[in-house]
Scaffold this motif. Structure first.
Motif, PDB file in Angstrom:
ATOM      1  N   PRO A 104      48.206  49.407  42.801  1.00  0.00           N
ATOM      2  CA  PRO A 104      47.926  49.343  44.453  1.00  0.00           C
ATOM      3  C   PRO A 104      46.317  50.402  44.922  1.00  0.00           C
ATOM      4  CG  PRO A 104      49.496  50.092  43.868  1.00  0.00           C
ATOM      5  CD  PRO A 104      48.858  49.957  42.416  1.00  0.00           C
ATOM      6  N   GLY A 105      45.821  50.124  45.990  1.00  0.00           N
ATOM      7  CA  GLY A 105      44.850  49.965  46.376  1.00  0.00           C
ATOM      8  C   GLY A 105      43.627  49.534  45.839  1.00  0.00           C
ATOM      9  N   LEU A 106      43.958  48.176  44.882  1.00  0.00           N
ATOM     10  CA  LEU A 106      42.700  47.732  44.358  1.00  0.00           C
ATOM     11  C   LEU A 106      42.710  46.508  45.368  1.00  0.00           C
ATOM     12  CD1 LEU A 106      40.268  46.835  42.375  1.00  0.00           C
ATOM     13  CD2 LEU A 106      41.855  45.956  40.567  1.00  0.00           C
ATOM     14  N   SER A 107      41.854  45.902  45.857  1.00  0.00           N
ATOM     15  CA  SER A 107      41.735  45.060  47.360  1.00  0.00           C
ATOM     16  C   SER A 107      40.862  44.442  47.119  1.00  0.00           C
ATOM     17  CB  SER A 107      42.276  44.842  48.196  1.00  0.00           C
ATOM     18  OG  SER A 107      41.135  46.335  49.091  1.00  0.00           O
ATOM     19  N   HIS A 120      37.220  46.096  46.389  1.00  0.00           N
ATOM     20  CA  HIS A 120      37.482  47.689  47.162  1.00  0.00           C
ATOM     21  C   HIS A 120      38.470  48.059  46.011  1.00  0.00           C
ATOM     22  CE1 HIS A 120      35.569  45.594  50.935  1.00  0.00           C
ATOM     23  NE2 HIS A 120      36.475  44.793  50.612  1.00  0.00           N
ATOM     24  N   ASN A 121      38.069  48.928  45.965  1.00  0.00           N
ATOM     25  CA  ASN A 121      38.561  50.613  44.477  1.00  0.00           C
ATOM     26  C   ASN A 121      39.184  51.458  45.497  1.00  0.00           C
ATOM     27  OD1 ASN A 121      40.464  51.691  42.828  1.00  0.00           O
ATOM     28  ND2 ASN A 121      38.622  51.431  41.204  1.00  0.00           N
ATOM     29  N   ALA A 122      40.030  51.344  46.287  1.00  0.00           N
ATOM     30  CA  ALA A 122      40.685  52.785  46.658  1.00  0.00           C
ATOM     31  C   ALA A 122      41.983  52.885  45.840  1.00  0.00           C
ATOM     32  CB  ALA A 122      41.408  52.414  48.327  1.00  0.00           C
ATOM     33  N   SER A 123      41.965  52.775  44.902  1.00  0.00           N
ATOM     34  CA  SER A 123      42.708  53.881  43.888  1.00  0.00           C
ATOM     35  C   SER A 123      42.142  54.244  43.586  1.00  0.00           C
ATOM     36  CB  SER A 123      42.937  51.933  42.914  1.00  0.00           C
ATOM     37  OG  SER A 123      42.589  52.208  41.402  1.00  0.00           O
ATOM     38  N   SER A 134      39.926  21.649  51.156  1.00  0.00           N
ATOM     39  CA  SER A 134      40.697  22.097  49.714  1.00  0.00           C
ATOM     40  C   SER A 134      40.778  23.616  50.094  1.00  0.00           C
ATOM     41  CB  SER A 134      39.241  22.481  48.750  1.00  0.00           C
ATOM     42  OG  SER A 134      39.112  20.853  48.013  1.00  0.00           O
ATOM     43  N   THR A 135      41.646  24.355  48.846  1.00  0.00           N
ATOM     44  CA  THR A 135      42.609  25.545  49.413  1.00  0.00           C
ATOM     45  C   THR A 135      41.774  26.094  48.317  1.00  0.00           C
ATOM     46  OG1 THR A 135      43.271  25.620  51.143  1.00  0.00           O
ATOM     47  CG2 THR A 135      43.919  27.764  50.416  1.00  0.00           C
ATOM     48  N   ALA A 136      41.198  27.704  48.333  1.00  0.00           N
ATOM     49  CA  ALA A 136      40.599  27.938  46.482  1.00  0.00           C
ATOM     50  C   ALA A 136      41.497  29.337  46.519  1.00  0.00           C
ATOM     51  CB  ALA A 136      39.566  28.474  46.414  1.00  0.00           C
ATOM     52  N   THR A 137      42.396  30.026  46.032  1.00  0.00           N
ATOM     53  CA  THR A 137      43.118  31.507  45.319  1.00  0.00           C
ATOM     54  C   THR A 137      42.978  31.222  44.242  1.00  0.00           C
ATOM     55  OG1 THR A 137      45.148  30.331  44.841  1.00  0.00           O
ATOM     56  CG2 THR A 137      45.364  29.917  46.447  1.00  0.00           C
ATOM     57  N   GLY A 138      42.936  33.333  43.643  1.00  0.00           N
ATOM     58  CA  GLY A 138      42.636  33.683  42.812  1.00  0.00           C
ATOM     59  C   GLY A 138      42.957  34.636  42.634  1.00  0.00           C
ATOM     60  N   SER A 139      42.498  35.200  41.122  1.00  0.00           N
ATOM     61  CA  SER A 139      42.408  36.367  40.298  1.00  0.00           C
ATOM     62  C   SER A 139      41.482  37.836  40.187  1.00  0.00           C
ATOM     63  CB  SER A 139      44.248  37.104  39.806  1.00  0.00           C
ATOM     64  OG  SER A 139      45.147  37.091  40.746  1.00  0.00           O
ATOM     65  N   PHE A 140      41.305  38.598  40.509  1.00  0.00           N
ATOM     66  CA  PHE A 140      40.466  39.644  39.106  1.00  0.00           C
ATOM     67  C   PHE A 140      41.534  40.106  38.528  1.00  0.00           C
ATOM     68  CE2 PHE A 140      37.895  39.032  43.376  1.00  0.00           C
ATOM     69  CZ  PHE A 140      36.678  38.128  42.547  1.00  0.00           C
ATOM     70  N   PHE A 141      40.660  40.148  37.104  1.00  0.00           N
ATOM     71  CA  PHE A 141      41.128  41.147  36.457  1.00  0.00           C
ATOM     72  C   PHE A 141      40.213  42.203  35.605  1.00  0.00           C
ATOM     73  CE2 PHE A 141      42.687  36.883  35.801  1.00  0.00           C
ATOM     74  CZ  PHE A 141      43.758  36.956  36.798  1.00  0.00           C
ATOM     75  N   GLY A 142      40.770  43.333  35.508  1.00  0.00           N
ATOM     76  CA  GLY A 142      40.418  44.373  34.623  1.00  0.00           C
ATOM     77  C   GLY A 142      41.297  45.565  33.647  1.00  0.00           C
ATOM     78  N   CYS A 163      45.685  43.853  38.077  1.00  0.00           N
ATOM     79  CA  CYS A 163      44.696  42.269  38.614  1.00  0.00           C
ATOM     80  C   CYS A 163      44.868  42.772  40.125  1.00  0.00           C
ATOM     81  CB  CYS A 163      45.194  41.326  38.092  1.00  0.00           C
ATOM     82  SG  CYS A 163      46.993  41.231  38.333  1.00  0.00           S
ATOM     83  N   THR A 164      44.327  42.240  41.051  1.00  0.00           N
ATOM     84  CA  THR A 164      44.138  41.448  42.870  1.00  0.00           C
ATOM     85  C   THR A 164      43.954  40.622  43.013  1.00  0.00           C
ATOM     86  OG1 THR A 164      43.879  42.818  44.634  1.00  0.00           O
ATOM     87  CG2 THR A 164      41.890  42.829  42.546  1.00  0.00           C
ATOM     88  N   ARG A 165      44.622  40.431  44.006  1.00  0.00           N
ATOM     89  CA  ARG A 165      44.447  38.580  44.598  1.00  0.00           C
ATOM     90  C   ARG A 165      43.992  38.479  45.168  1.00  0.00           C
ATOM     91  NH1 ARG A 165      47.112  34.845  41.594  1.00  0.00           N
ATOM     92  NH2 ARG A 165      48.064  33.795  44.090  1.00  0.00           N
ATOM     93  N   ILE A 166      42.310  37.129  45.394  1.00  0.00           N
ATOM     94  CA  ILE A 166      41.637  37.136  46.493  1.00  0.00           C
ATOM     95  C   ILE A 166      42.406  36.448  47.587  1.00  0.00           C
ATOM     96  CG2 ILE A 166      40.001  35.787  46.859  1.00  0.00           C
ATOM     97  CD1 ILE A 166      39.348  35.534  43.272  1.00  0.00           C
TER      98      ILE A 166
END
Length: 126
Positions: A7-10, A39-42, A95-103, A112-115
């Motif tokens: 929560p807060g990572l977006s 953004h890290n609002a955590s 096309s449509t691109a979706t994804g995630s960042f991992f930390g 993780c947070t979704r893109i």
């Protein structure tokens, strides 16, 4: 490997644009530049170490792009910090691109947070 949403990572998609000046292979001739911000609002420090994109086109083809870091960097985001960057996808057709960042957090949690989805619509041929 399990990752939990933090929560807060977006992520925000700041802009997406067609850029025919970028290199692109003949089978995927349409380059789209995107600008993203993480953004890290955590309340935790988060080190981003990887990302995964899934690009699906209207022909039913899917391309998965995974890798370490973000544009060659491993951002370490303290609470309240933002990391912004740009890169690009090359596509064959709409096309449509979706994804995630991992930390990870300092206590070893995998997060993780979704893109948000990026819609890419190449120009119509003249």
């Amino acid at each position: 490997m399990n990752f939990e949403p933090l929560p807060g990572l977006s992520v925000t998609v700041d802009s997406v644009s067609y850029d025919p000046t970028r290199p692109a292979p003949p089978d995927r001739p349409h380059p789209f530049v995107y600008h993203l911000s993480i953004h890290n609002a955590s309340h935790d420090v988060v080190r981003i170490f990887g990302r995964k994109w899934i690009v699906r086109d209207t022909d039913g083809d899917t391309m998965v792009v995974e890798g370490d870091g973000v544009v060659g960097q491993f951002p370490n985001l303290s609470p309240g910090e933002t990391f912004s960057y740009n890169s690009y996808h090359v596509i064959k057709t709409e096309s449509t691109a979706t994804g995630s960042f991992f930390g990870t957090t300092p206590d070893g949690r995998r997060v993780c947070t979704r893109i948000p989805a990026i819609e890419m619509h190449p120009p119509m041929p003249a």
